[in-house]
Motif scaffolding. Structure first.
Motif, PDB file in Angstrom:
ATOM      1  N   ASP A  22     -43.310  31.371 -15.130  1.00 30.38           N
ATOM      2  CA  ASP A  22     -42.632  32.067 -13.934  1.00 30.38           C
ATOM      3  C   ASP A  22     -41.548  31.177 -13.405  1.00 30.38           C
ATOM      4  OD1 ASP A  22     -44.838  33.819 -14.338  1.00 30.38           O
ATOM      5  OD2 ASP A  22     -45.729  33.340 -12.486  1.00 30.38           O
ATOM      6  N   TRP A  23     -41.530  29.997 -13.281  1.00 30.26           N
ATOM      7  CA  TRP A  23     -40.494  29.229 -12.746  1.00 30.26           C
ATOM      8  C   TRP A  23     -39.208  29.044 -13.792  1.00 30.26           C
ATOM      9  CZ3 TRP A  23     -38.910  24.720 -15.548  1.00 30.26           C
ATOM     10  CH2 TRP A  23     -37.635  23.929 -14.810  1.00 30.26           C
ATOM     11  N   LEU A  24     -39.519  29.085 -15.026  1.00 28.29           N
ATOM     12  CA  LEU A  24     -38.464  29.388 -16.102  1.00 28.29           C
ATOM     13  C   LEU A  24     -37.948  30.741 -15.785  1.00 28.29           C
ATOM     14  CD1 LEU A  24     -39.992  27.803 -19.051  1.00 28.29           C
ATOM     15  CD2 LEU A  24     -38.168  26.833 -17.821  1.00 28.29           C
ATOM     16  N   VAL A  25     -38.629  31.734 -15.850  1.00 33.24           N
ATOM     17  CA  VAL A  25     -38.184  33.228 -15.353  1.00 33.24           C
ATOM     18  C   VAL A  25     -37.133  33.108 -14.093  1.00 33.24           C
ATOM     19  CG1 VAL A  25     -38.571  35.464 -14.805  1.00 33.24           C
ATOM     20  CG2 VAL A  25     -39.901  34.239 -16.803  1.00 33.24           C
ATOM     21  N   TRP A  26     -37.588  32.563 -13.165  1.00 30.61           N
ATOM     22  CA  TRP A  26     -36.775  32.563 -11.817  1.00 30.61           C
ATOM     23  C   TRP A  26     -35.634  31.626 -12.081  1.00 30.61           C
ATOM     24  CZ3 TRP A  26     -35.360  28.007  -9.119  1.00 30.61           C
ATOM     25  CH2 TRP A  26     -35.181  28.318  -7.641  1.00 30.61           C
ATOM     26  N   CYS A  27     -35.550  30.599 -12.827  1.00 28.66           N
ATOM     27  CA  CYS A  27     -34.410  29.865 -12.990  1.00 28.66           C
ATOM     28  C   CYS A  27     -33.621  30.819 -14.138  1.00 28.66           C
ATOM     29  CB  CYS A  27     -34.803  28.404 -13.955  1.00 28.66           C
ATOM     30  SG  CYS A  27     -35.637  27.149 -12.939  1.00 28.66           S
ATOM     31  N   ALA A  28     -33.923  31.372 -14.909  1.00 30.77           N
ATOM     32  CA  ALA A  28     -33.017  32.206 -15.634  1.00 30.77           C
ATOM     33  C   ALA A  28     -32.159  33.144 -15.110  1.00 30.77           C
ATOM     34  CB  ALA A  28     -33.933  32.970 -16.821  1.00 30.77           C
ATOM     35  N   VAL A  81     -31.619  32.866 -11.440  1.00 33.09           N
ATOM     36  CA  VAL A  81     -31.071  32.206 -10.131  1.00 33.09           C
ATOM     37  C   VAL A  81     -29.888  31.292 -10.529  1.00 33.09           C
ATOM     38  CG1 VAL A  81     -31.497  30.280  -8.531  1.00 33.09           C
ATOM     39  CG2 VAL A  81     -33.244  32.170  -8.786  1.00 33.09           C
ATOM     40  N   ILE A  82     -30.097  30.374 -11.713  1.00 36.69           N
ATOM     41  CA  ILE A  82     -29.180  29.395 -11.823  1.00 36.69           C
ATOM     42  C   ILE A  82     -27.694  30.134 -12.508  1.00 36.69           C
ATOM     43  CG2 ILE A  82     -28.323  27.883 -13.850  1.00 36.69           C
ATOM     44  CD1 ILE A  82     -31.326  26.721 -13.527  1.00 36.69           C
ATOM     45  N   PRO A  83     -27.861  31.352 -13.358  1.00 34.29           N
ATOM     46  CA  PRO A  83     -26.316  32.038 -13.430  1.00 34.29           C
ATOM     47  C   PRO A  83     -25.754  32.474 -12.311  1.00 34.29           C
ATOM     48  CG  PRO A  83     -28.094  32.505 -15.191  1.00 34.29           C
ATOM     49  CD  PRO A  83     -28.581  31.751 -14.106  1.00 34.29           C
ATOM     50  N   LEU A  84     -26.690  32.863 -11.351  1.00 31.39           N
ATOM     51  CA  LEU A  84     -26.040  33.368 -10.132  1.00 31.39           C
ATOM     52  C   LEU A  84     -25.331  32.390  -8.997  1.00 31.39           C
ATOM     53  CD1 LEU A  84     -28.622  36.144  -9.128  1.00 31.39           C
ATOM     54  CD2 LEU A  84     -26.398  36.545 -10.150  1.00 31.39           C
ATOM     55  N   ASN A  85     -26.143  31.148  -9.185  1.00 26.01           N
ATOM     56  CA  ASN A  85     -25.406  29.948  -8.643  1.00 26.01           C
ATOM     57  C   ASN A  85     -24.151  29.833  -9.216  1.00 26.01           C
ATOM     58  OD1 ASN A  85     -28.578  27.894  -8.290  1.00 26.01           O
ATOM     59  ND2 ASN A  85     -27.728  29.714  -6.853  1.00 26.01           N
ATOM     60  N   MET A  86     -23.981  29.721 -10.509  1.00 27.75           N
ATOM     61  CA  MET A  86     -22.930  29.648 -11.188  1.00 27.75           C
ATOM     62  C   MET A  86     -21.793  30.743 -10.935  1.00 27.75           C
ATOM     63  SD  MET A  86     -24.160  28.515 -14.931  1.00 27.75           S
ATOM     64  CE  MET A  86     -22.464  27.842 -15.521  1.00 27.75           C
ATOM     65  N   ALA A  87     -22.336  31.873 -11.015  1.00 26.29           N
ATOM     66  CA  ALA A  87     -21.031  32.848 -10.523  1.00 26.29           C
ATOM     67  C   ALA A  87     -20.721  32.599  -9.042  1.00 26.29           C
ATOM     68  CB  ALA A  87     -21.747  34.352 -10.535  1.00 26.29           C
ATOM     69  N   GLY A  88     -21.533  32.382  -7.973  1.00 25.08           N
ATOM     70  CA  GLY A  88     -20.951  31.906  -6.622  1.00 25.08           C
ATOM     71  C   GLY A  88     -20.090  30.746  -6.637  1.00 25.08           C
ATOM     72  N   GLY A  89     -20.397  29.767  -7.340  1.00 24.28           N
ATOM     73  CA  GLY A  89     -19.523  28.660  -7.277  1.00 24.28           C
ATOM     74  C   GLY A  89     -18.003  28.771  -8.128  1.00 24.28           C
ATOM     75  N   LEU A  90     -18.275  29.335  -9.196  1.00 20.14           N
ATOM     76  CA  LEU A  90     -17.110  29.460 -10.130  1.00 20.14           C
ATOM     77  C   LEU A  90     -16.279  30.881  -9.934  1.00 20.14           C
ATOM     78  CD1 LEU A  90     -19.004  28.769 -13.420  1.00 20.14           C
ATOM     79  CD2 LEU A  90     -17.363  27.150 -12.309  1.00 20.14           C
ATOM     80  N   VAL A  91     -16.762  31.937  -9.492  1.00 17.30           N
ATOM     81  CA  VAL A  91     -15.887  33.160  -9.321  1.00 17.30           C
ATOM     82  C   VAL A  91     -15.253  33.201  -7.959  1.00 17.30           C
ATOM     83  CG1 VAL A  91     -15.901  35.439  -9.348  1.00 17.30           C
ATOM     84  CG2 VAL A  91     -17.181  34.270 -11.037  1.00 17.30           C
ATOM     85  N   ILE A  92     -16.269  32.794  -7.046  1.00 17.29           N
ATOM     86  CA  ILE A  92     -15.857  32.971  -5.491  1.00 17.29           C
ATOM     87  C   ILE A  92     -15.206  31.915  -5.005  1.00 17.29           C
ATOM     88  CG2 ILE A  92     -16.657  33.231  -3.492  1.00 17.29           C
ATOM     89  CD1 ILE A  92     -19.278  34.639  -3.921  1.00 17.29           C
ATOM     90  N   LEU A  93     -15.074  30.819  -5.539  1.00 15.39           N
ATOM     91  CA  LEU A  93     -14.404  29.696  -5.075  1.00 15.39           C
ATOM     92  C   LEU A  93     -13.528  29.065  -6.061  1.00 15.39           C
ATOM     93  CD1 LEU A  93     -15.390  27.031  -2.431  1.00 15.39           C
ATOM     94  CD2 LEU A  93     -14.151  26.150  -4.392  1.00 15.39           C
ATOM     95  N   THR A  94     -13.829  28.665  -7.285  1.00 13.74           N
ATOM     96  CA  THR A  94     -13.204  27.734  -8.108  1.00 13.74           C
ATOM     97  C   THR A  94     -12.002  28.573  -9.019  1.00 13.74           C
ATOM     98  OG1 THR A  94     -15.115  26.236  -8.663  1.00 13.74           O
ATOM     99  CG2 THR A  94     -13.224  26.254 -10.445  1.00 13.74           C
ATOM    100  N   LEU A  95     -12.266  29.833  -9.359  1.00 11.31           N
ATOM    101  CA  LEU A  95     -11.406  30.700  -9.867  1.00 11.31           C
ATOM    102  C   LEU A  95     -10.058  30.801  -8.857  1.00 11.31           C
ATOM    103  CD1 LEU A  95     -10.186  32.182 -12.159  1.00 11.31           C
ATOM    104  CD2 LEU A  95     -11.491  34.323 -11.582  1.00 11.31           C
TER     105      LEU A  95
END
Length: 285
Positions: A235-241, A243-257
């Motif tokens: 269940d934790w692995l499914v949660w990470c699957a 959550v982590i891509p959305l964390n990346m979207a928040g950092g990369l798309v909203i701010l870094t780009l």
């Protein structure tokens, strides 16, 4: 047209220290991020593993502080601020959190001070070792302070309840954005008090408001598992699957780009300095 551009360059030079088409503060910040990003990309495997492990351990210090405050006050906001102690320890110890790498190494790669393979290696090693360090230290916290078990279980179940929804997805995006923004803010100041303030703000927003962060929230979830919560690792692995891509979207798309677009002239200059004969260095990609 050329005369007007020369006039603009002269005016920029008169108003600041350089004739770059961005503010002097942005020029200095860009140079610092490229240098630090290149250092992270070129670490040895040994340095990557140890740095990531201590990142997870430092997060565990924040977890312990959060639990102590929650136990004493019941306030999630105060508990989040206390969690910021771990983020401050992470900065002072030069450890590394996975989502901190959504800005600095990207600047280094696009400026040709590193490769995309090095970036993937950095991300994978840091995430894996953050999780491993958090898992081990949360076990120690549970073994030492069993009175916090109920708080851990309740908090972890709150993180994992409901699966991916618009609300939980937005919380994950905001978590990635917030940590990346704080990384950028830390680059803009060398003052210790500013670093402390940024760390406490991070804890208040990400942990105090219940955002979902792959590494930070996992330390809580691991603690709950160690305390006997009915949370399977699958269940934790499914949660990470998700959550982590959305964390990346928040950092990369909203701010870094957008940040890259804002400072693209500096990127072009740096790329040209690395390879003066490359005529494609001035093309925006």
């Amino acid at each position: 047209m050329a005369g007007r551009e020369r006039g603009q360059a002269q005016e920029r030079r008169r108003l600041g220290a350089s004739d770059e088409p961005v503010e002097d503060a942005l020029v200095e910040e860009f140079e610092k991020t490229v240098a630090e990003g290149a250092n992270r990309l070129n670490r040895t495997w040994r340095a990557l593993i140890i740095t990531g492990l201590f990142g997870g351990i430092d997060v565990g210090i924040g977890l312990l502080a959060m639990l102590a405050v929650l136990d004493a006050t019941g306030s999630k906001l105060l508990g989040g601020i206390a969690f910021g102690i771990g983020l401050y320890a992470l900065r002072l110890a030069h450890s590394e959190l996975f989502t901190e790498d959504f800005l600095l190494p990207i600047n280094a790669v696009v400026s040709r001070h590193g490769t995309w393979w090095q970036l993937l290696r950095l991300w994978a090693a840091t995430l894996a070792t953050n999780l491993l360090g958090g898992w081990a230290f949360s076990w120690l916290v549970v073994a030492a302070f069993p009175r916090f078990d109920e708080i851990l279980v309740e908090t972890a179940k709150g993180y994992m309840a409901g699966g991916p929804t618009l609300e939980s997805g937005s919380l994950a995006v905001l978590a990635g954005f917030t940590i990346t923004l704080i990384t950028r803010m830390n680059q803009g100041s060398s003052e210790g008090i500013a670093t402390l303030a940024n760390s406490l703000i991070s804890g208040l927003l990400v942990v105090g408001l219940g955002m979902l962060h792959g590494a930070l929230s996992s330390s809580v979830i691991f603690g709950a598992m160690h305390a006997g919560a009915d949370i399977p690792y699958v269940d934790w692995l499914v949660w990470c699957a998700w959550v982590i891509p959305l964390n990346m979207a928040g950092g990369l798309v909203i701010l870094t780009l957008p940040r890259l677009v804002r400072t693209w002239e500096l990127v072009v200059r740096e790329r040209a300095a690395q390879d003066p004969e490359d005529e494609t260095s001035s093309v925006i990609v």
